[in-house]
Design a protein around this motif. Structure first.
Motif, short mmCIF file in Angstrom:
data_model
loop_
_atom_site.label_atom_id
_atom_site.label_comp_id
_atom_site.label_asym_id
_atom_site.label_seq_id
_atom_site.Cartn_x
_atom_site.Cartn_y
_atom_site.Cartn_z
N ALA A 124 9.27 -0.72 -0.08
CA ALA A 124 8.45 0.44 -0.43
C ALA A 124 6.99 0.04 -0.61
O ALA A 124 6.07 0.75 -0.17
CB ALA A 124 8.98 1.09 -1.70
N THR A 125 6.74 -1.12 -1.25
CA THR A 125 5.37 -1.59 -1.43
C THR A 125 4.71 -1.89 -0.10
O THR A 125 3.54 -1.54 0.13
CB THR A 125 5.38 -2.85 -2.31
N THR A 165 5.50 -0.61 2.79
CA THR A 165 5.28 0.65 3.49
C THR A 165 4.04 1.37 2.94
O THR A 165 3.22 1.91 3.69
CB THR A 165 6.51 1.55 3.37
N GLU A 166 3.90 1.38 1.60
CA GLU A 166 2.72 2.01 0.99
C GLU A 166 1.44 1.30 1.39
O GLU A 166 0.43 1.95 1.70
CB GLU A 166 2.88 2.01 -0.53
N GLU A 201 -1.77 2.84 3.37
CA GLU A 201 -3.16 2.77 2.91
C GLU A 201 -4.05 2.07 3.94
O GLU A 201 -5.19 2.46 4.17
CB GLU A 201 -3.22 2.04 1.57
#
Length: 344
Positions: free
Chosen positions: A212-213, A215-216, A220
């Motif tokens: 998830a990190t 992907t985030e 960004e």
């Protein structure tokens, strides 16, 4: 005479009864997908196939085979042993209970498996091994421990099909000596210690959080790249617009000057005076910007010449009314030249 007839009749009845008993006892019907191993006086004689078969009572006898089956009772398995004279040649499943196995990374797991096999040569299953079902079960368990013992825990979960194929390949050769064909092996359940299972849950949660990190961060990054590209394209467009505007403005001024010079004719002195006047006017227009952008404004030494040129232009015009008309004509010529440039 009557006594002898009675004795003969009795003997005949006894012989008939014995014959009927022999026929009834010797008649054997074998069903489809079954086989019967027949011994004559203790030695192997033949295998009875499906259909009607006759054996000689008291001389020929079917040989039994030991079969073991597991029945699940609650959380445990109960072994049921039976002696059967009719050998089932269909595919048989043996669902043996879970076995403790140690992987290469020293994790003890309990594996519950299922084995599918078929008896293809009944006489070998009877004579080549003492207890066929038990032999197949033990062979499956030892092969399972051997194959799984060469793997790590993570690979065991990822490669169940590979484990099944390796167990089946390892069992084929010894099982074929017993007249048995291993058709399929399936690893059903893998039970782990509670602490290992908890650690794996934490690892999975950490992996999901990491994904998830990532992907985030990628989102960004893409947004920042898109924003930077937009700003760059906007700056390029603005610069191109400023460039085209400056070119058009310069073209308009050049055309205005050309119109003024053409209006003066061939008098070079007047042309120089007009050019000096225009340059001085441009310099004076730029003084406010120079004062706004800096703390000091430098007036060039040649400013007196600039003022003289402007005075000469007024003298050349003649009377004040003539000067006003000349100035008006000059301005109209500059405006007309700028308009023509922008119209292009």
């Amino acid at each position: 005479m009557s006594d002898s007839i009675s004795i003969g009749l009795l003997v005949s009845l006894i012989i008939v009864a014995i014959g009927v008993m022999i026929v009834v006892k010797g008649l054997m019907i074998v069903r489809q997908s079954e086989a019967v191993v027949v011994e004559r006086l203790g030695s192997f004689n033949r295998v009875l196939e499906s259909g009607i078969n006759i054996i000689i009572p008291f001389i020929e006898k079917p040989r039994s085979i030991t079969m073991i089956r597991y029945e699940k009772r609650g959380d445990a398995y109960a072994a049921i042993t039976s002696e059967e004279t009719r050998i089932d040649r269909r595919e048989t499943v043996m669902d043996f209970p879970g076995q403790p196995v140690v992987t290469t990374d020293n994790v003890t797991v309990r594996i519950n498996g299922a084995l599918y096999y078929t008896i293809v040569v009944p006489e070998r299953a009877v004579y080549e091994v003492e207890n066929m079902s038990q032999a197949v079960e033990v062979l499956a368990k030892t092969t399972l421990r051997s194959v799984v013992g060469k793997m790590e825990l993570d690979r065991l979960f990822e490669s169940r099909a590979e484990v099944n194929n390796q167990i089946q390949a390892a069992m084929e050769e010894p099982a074929s000596k017993w007249g048995i064909k291993i058709t399929r092996v399936e690893v059903q359940d893998i039970e782990m210690p509670e602490e290992v299972e908890s650690a794996m849950r934490l690892q999975m949660a950490a992996e999901r959080k990491r994904r998830a990190t990532v992907t985030e961060a990628e989102g960004e990054k893409s947004a920042a790249i898109a924003k930077a590209q937009g700003q760059r394209e906007s700056a390029i467009l603005n610069a191109e617009g400023d460039k085209e505007s400056a070119i058009l403005r310069a073209q308009g001024e050049n055309e205005s000057i050309s119109l003024v010079l053409s209006a003066l004719g061939d008098d070079d002195e007047h042309k120089r005076t007009v050019v000096g006047y225009l340059l001085g006017q441009s310099y004076i227009k730029g003084l406010p910007d120079m004062a706004k952008n800096g703390e000091r404004v430098f007036v060039p030494y040649e400013s007196s010449a600039l003022l003289g040129s402007m005075g000469m232009f007024r003298e050349m015009a003649g009377t004040p009314e003539d000067a006003a008309r000349a100035t008006s004509a000059l301005r109209q010529g500059m405006v007309g030249g700028a308009g023509g440039a922008s119209g292009d």
